[in-house]
Design a protein around this motif. Structure first.
Motif, PDB file in Angstrom:
ATOM      1  N   SER A 127     -29.085  27.703  45.377  1.00 15.80           N
ATOM      2  CA  SER A 127     -29.459  26.621  44.453  1.00 15.80           C
ATOM      3  C   SER A 127     -30.805  26.853  43.774  1.00 15.80           C
ATOM      4  N   ASP A 128     -31.553  27.866  44.198  1.00 12.77           N
ATOM      5  CA  ASP A 128     -32.811  28.219  43.527  1.00 12.77           C
ATOM      6  C   ASP A 128     -32.549  28.995  42.235  1.00 12.77           C
ATOM      7  N   SER A 129     -31.331  29.423  42.013  1.00 14.86           N
ATOM      8  CA  SER A 129     -30.995  30.180  40.808  1.00 14.86           C
ATOM      9  C   SER A 129     -31.278  29.338  39.575  1.00 14.86           C
ATOM     10  N   ALA A 130     -32.158  29.829  38.720  1.00 12.94           N
ATOM     11  CA  ALA A 130     -32.608  29.066  37.550  1.00 12.94           C
ATOM     12  C   ALA A 130     -33.553  29.945  36.748  1.00 12.94           C
ATOM     13  N   LEU A 131     -34.104  29.361  35.697  1.00 16.51           N
ATOM     14  CA  LEU A 131     -35.097  30.038  34.858  1.00 16.51           C
ATOM     15  C   LEU A 131     -36.476  29.500  35.219  1.00 16.51           C
ATOM     16  N   TYR A 132     -37.413  30.395  35.490  1.00 15.86           N
ATOM     17  CA  TYR A 132     -38.744  29.997  35.936  1.00 15.86           C
ATOM     18  C   TYR A 132     -39.789  30.393  34.903  1.00 15.86           C
ATOM     19  N   PHE A 133     -40.667  29.423  34.615  1.00 14.61           N
ATOM     20  CA  PHE A 133     -41.708  29.629  33.618  1.00 14.61           C
ATOM     21  C   PHE A 133     -43.082  29.473  34.247  1.00 14.61           C
ATOM     22  N   CYS A 134     -43.941  30.428  33.954  1.00 16.64           N
ATOM     23  CA  CYS A 134     -45.351  30.341  34.287  1.00 16.64           C
ATOM     24  C   CYS A 134     -46.096  29.860  33.038  1.00 16.64           C
ATOM     25  N   ALA A 135     -47.151  29.087  33.227  1.00 11.83           N
ATOM     26  CA  ALA A 135     -47.906  28.583  32.073  1.00 11.83           C
ATOM     27  C   ALA A 135     -49.379  28.482  32.418  1.00 11.83           C
ATOM     28  N   VAL A 136     -50.212  28.612  31.389  1.00 13.04           N
ATOM     29  CA  VAL A 136     -51.656  28.481  31.551  1.00 13.04           C
ATOM     30  C   VAL A 136     -52.170  27.535  30.485  1.00 13.04           C
ATOM     31  N   ARG A 137     -53.163  26.744  30.840  1.00  7.73           N
ATOM     32  CA  ARG A 137     -53.743  25.823  29.869  1.00  7.73           C
ATOM     33  C   ARG A 137     -54.630  26.603  28.914  1.00  7.73           C
ATOM     34  N   ASP A 138     -54.457  26.355  27.611  1.00  9.14           N
ATOM     35  CA  ASP A 138     -55.278  26.979  26.591  1.00  9.14           C
ATOM     36  C   ASP A 138     -56.681  26.392  26.663  1.00  9.14           C
ATOM     37  N   ARG A 139     -57.663  27.233  26.984  1.00 10.06           N
ATOM     38  CA  ARG A 139     -59.027  26.745  27.160  1.00 10.06           C
ATOM     39  C   ARG A 139     -59.925  27.072  25.969  1.00 10.06           C
ATOM     40  N   ARG A 140     -59.312  27.565  24.879  1.00 10.98           N
ATOM     41  CA  ARG A 140     -60.133  27.931  23.741  1.00 10.98           C
ATOM     42  C   ARG A 140     -60.770  26.698  23.114  1.00 10.98           C
ATOM     43  N   ARG A 141     -61.998  26.906  22.628  1.00  8.27           N
ATOM     44  CA  ARG A 141     -62.691  25.827  21.935  1.00  8.27           C
ATOM     45  C   ARG A 141     -61.898  25.443  20.698  1.00  8.27           C
TER      46      ARG A 141
END
Lengths: 113, 116
Positions: free
Chosen positions: B84-98
């Motif tokens: 049931s873990d079968s899926a699409l996984y996304f990593c993300a980072v917060r944009d910290r640019r001024r």
């Protein structure tokens, strides 16, 4: 608790027809609102975001527009759809930015024929 | 430039085995990092996030992720995979640019397939 609603879930439209996808958030006030498009079941492209009523920022030039007529309502529109507009559209909200989590709606699948 | 890389398009794991989904990032300042999961024809669901503190973050459904500053990585892990873990996984980072609104920058996604 907060909930996000997105509709319609599925839409099939002819080329050149108009589009309106709607998103509403409940249980919070002054949310940041977002529209993403996901093509071919993969990467996410940020289309628009809004930090308040009437405030819309566009990330990429395109055939689409967005509006925020009320605090918790976000609408994605097009006057004339193109084939390339087909995709899975996701609305999301967050309580500001920083460490706040983005919460997504269930998505709207648009097929343009 | 602010970016997130998920080097694997697909990860295949046998049920019961440990799984790792890789993510590396490039961001100015201290990163805010997130993992999301997407099941077919559904929206993304939040799994976990790293803001500060303990490098090992525990999240939903038994998942955890390890923040490694020297390697600029935030790999997602689970000790024992389920079908049931079968899926699409996304990593993300917060944009910290001024000048940015702090929007999330997503990786391209990794498809996890767990076989019985």
């Amino acid at each position: 608790s907060q909930t996000i609603h997105q509709w319609p879930a599925t839409l099939v439209q002819p080329v050149g027809s108009p589009l309106s996808l709607e998103c509403t958030v409940e249980g919070t006030s002054n949310p940041n609102l977002y529209w993403y498009r996901q093509a071919a079941g993969r990467g996410l492209q940020l289309l628009f975001y809004s930090v308040g009523i009437g405030q819309i920022s566009s990330e990429v030039p395109q055939n689409l527009s967005a509006s925020r007529p009320q605090d918790r309502q976000f609408i994605l529109s097009s006057k004339k759809l193109l084939l390339s507009d087909s995709g899975f559209y996701l609305c999301a909200w967050s309580a500001g930015t920083g460490a706040n989590v983005l919460t997504f709606g269930a998505g709207s699948r648009l097929t343009v024929l | 430039a602010q970016s997130v890389a998920q080097p694997e398009d697909q990860v295949n794991v046998a049920e019961g085995n440990p799984l790792t989904v890789k993510c590396t990032y490039s961001v100015s300042g201290n990163p805010y990092l997130f993992w999301y999961v997407q099941y077919p024809n559904r929206g993304l669901q939040f799994l976990l996030k790293y803001i500060t503190g303990d490098n090992l973050v525990k999240g939903s459904y038994g998942f955890e992720a390890e923040f490694n500053k020297s390697q600029t990585s935030f790999h997602l892990k689970k000790p024992s995979a389920l079908v049931s873990d079968s899926a699409l996984y996304f990593c993300a980072v917060r944009d910290r640019r001024r000048g940015s609104q702090g929007n999330l920058i997503f990786g391209k996604g990794t498809k996890l397939s767990v076989k019985p």
